[in-house]
Every structure is written in structure tokens, then in C-alpha cells.
Design a protein around this motif. Structure first.
Motif, short mmCIF file in Angstrom:
data_model
loop_
_atom_site.label_atom_id
_atom_site.label_comp_id
_atom_site.label_asym_id
_atom_site.label_seq_id
_atom_site.Cartn_x
_atom_site.Cartn_y
_atom_site.Cartn_z
N ALA A 1 0.99 -1.37 -0.10
CA ALA A 1 0.13 -0.15 -0.09
C ALA A 1 0.77 1.14 0.00
CB ALA A 1 -0.78 -0.08 1.20
N TYR A 2 1.96 1.25 0.40
CA TYR A 2 2.91 2.36 0.54
C TYR A 2 3.85 2.59 -0.71
CZ TYR A 2 1.85 3.01 5.56
OH TYR A 2 1.40 3.00 6.68
N TRP B 1 -0.90 1.20 -4.07
CA TRP B 1 -1.98 1.24 -3.02
C TRP B 1 -3.30 0.65 -3.62
CZ3 TRP B 1 -6.86 3.46 -3.26
CH2 TRP B 1 -7.16 3.62 -1.99
N ILE B 2 -3.57 1.03 -4.93
CA ILE B 2 -4.67 0.42 -5.62
C ILE B 2 -4.66 -1.12 -5.74
CG2 ILE B 2 -5.70 0.21 -7.93
CD1 ILE B 2 -4.82 3.12 -8.41
N VAL C 1 -0.45 9.86 3.10
CA VAL C 1 0.69 10.30 2.72
C VAL C 1 0.65 10.38 1.14
CG1 VAL C 1 3.19 9.52 2.46
CG2 VAL C 1 1.98 8.99 4.60
N ILE C 2 0.12 9.73 0.51
CA ILE C 2 -0.40 10.25 -0.90
C ILE C 2 -0.95 11.40 -1.19
CG2 ILE C 2 -1.28 9.39 -3.11
CD1 ILE C 2 -0.64 6.49 -2.03
N ILE C 3 -1.72 11.61 -0.59
CA ILE C 3 -2.68 12.93 -0.77
C ILE C 3 -1.77 14.03 -0.20
CG2 ILE C 3 -4.65 14.45 0.49
CD1 ILE C 3 -6.03 11.71 0.47
N LEU D 1 1.62 18.88 -1.37
CA LEU D 1 2.94 19.65 -1.39
C LEU D 1 3.54 19.73 -2.86
CD1 LEU D 1 4.84 17.81 1.57
CD2 LEU D 1 4.36 20.19 1.21
N SER D 2 3.41 18.75 -3.72
CA SER D 2 3.72 19.14 -4.97
C SER D 2 3.27 20.19 -5.57
CB SER D 2 3.59 17.68 -5.79
OG SER D 2 3.97 18.14 -7.03
#
Length: 116
Positions: A10-11, A17-18, A44-46, A51-52
Motif C-alpha cells: 500500500a505504501y 495502493w490500488i 501520505v499520497i494525498i 505539497l507538489s
């Protein structure tokens, strides 16, 4: 796929994750470990996407801050590594800094499935 493996996968990027999410949904026994780490990794992905986008906008306005933002963009990577370590140890421990924000926000096992 084992629960520990699903929690670790998932990380590993959005595709990981999918894959982990789909495996979790079709597994007959819904593990709280996998459910927890799916939520943490999605957080963390969100955060990484936010941040990007923010760094792109700020760097378009003030390009001289580029060096600082290269270090800031390493934060999600470090958080992913810490999440992988927690998943490998089979511990439901939030990732530092942002983990408490996303803790309990997502429930990937529906109420009907979790009662089984």
C-alpha cells in the motif's frame, strides 16, 4: 496475498495502493492492519500531491527557493519508508507528522463486511 504484504504494498506508489486496496476488498477476512495502513498510505499520497502542487506554485513565483523545496519534497518519501517499516513490524502506528490527521478518516472495510 498476506495481510502484511498488502500493508507494505500500500505504501509503494499509487499503483501499489490500488493493488493492495483491490486485494483487500476481495479477501474474505478483512484485516484491521491492512485497513489501517491503507488509510495511512493514502494520507501520505494525498499530502504528497498537495505539497507538489503548492511547491510548483511557489517556485513559479519565487524560483530561488528551489533548493529548499527539494528537501521539502523528500518528506513524503521518508514518511512512506517509515510507514513500510511499521507495516513490516505489523504495528498500527501512525506515520510521523501527518499520521494522526489521517488516523481513522478512512474505513475501507464496509460496516457489513467488518461485522462478518
Amino acid at each position: 496475498m498476506k495481510n502484511k504484504t498488502m500493508a507494505i504494498v500500500a505504501y509503494i506508489t499509487l499503483i501499489g495502493w490500488i493493488i493492495s486496496y483491490l486485494e483487500f476488498k476481495k479477501s474474505p477476512e478483512k484485516s484491521s492492519l491492512v485497513n489501517y495502513h491503507l488509510g495511512q498510505s493514502l494520507g501520505v499520497i494525498i499530502t504528497s500531491f498537495v505539497l507538489s502542487i503548492a511547491s510548483t506554485i511557489i517556485l513559479a513565483i519565487i524560483p530561488s527557493l528551489g533548493f529548499i523545496f527539494y528537501f521539502i519534497m523528500l518528506i513524503p518519501f521518508v514518511l512512506l519508508l517509515l510507514g513500510i517499516v511499521a507495516a513490516n513490524n505489523e504495528v498500527e502506528k501512525p506515520v510521523p507528522i501527518i499520521g494522526k490527521i489521517f488516523e481513522g478518516r478512512f474505513n475501507f472495510a464496509s460496516e457489513k463486511e467488518s461485522k462478518l
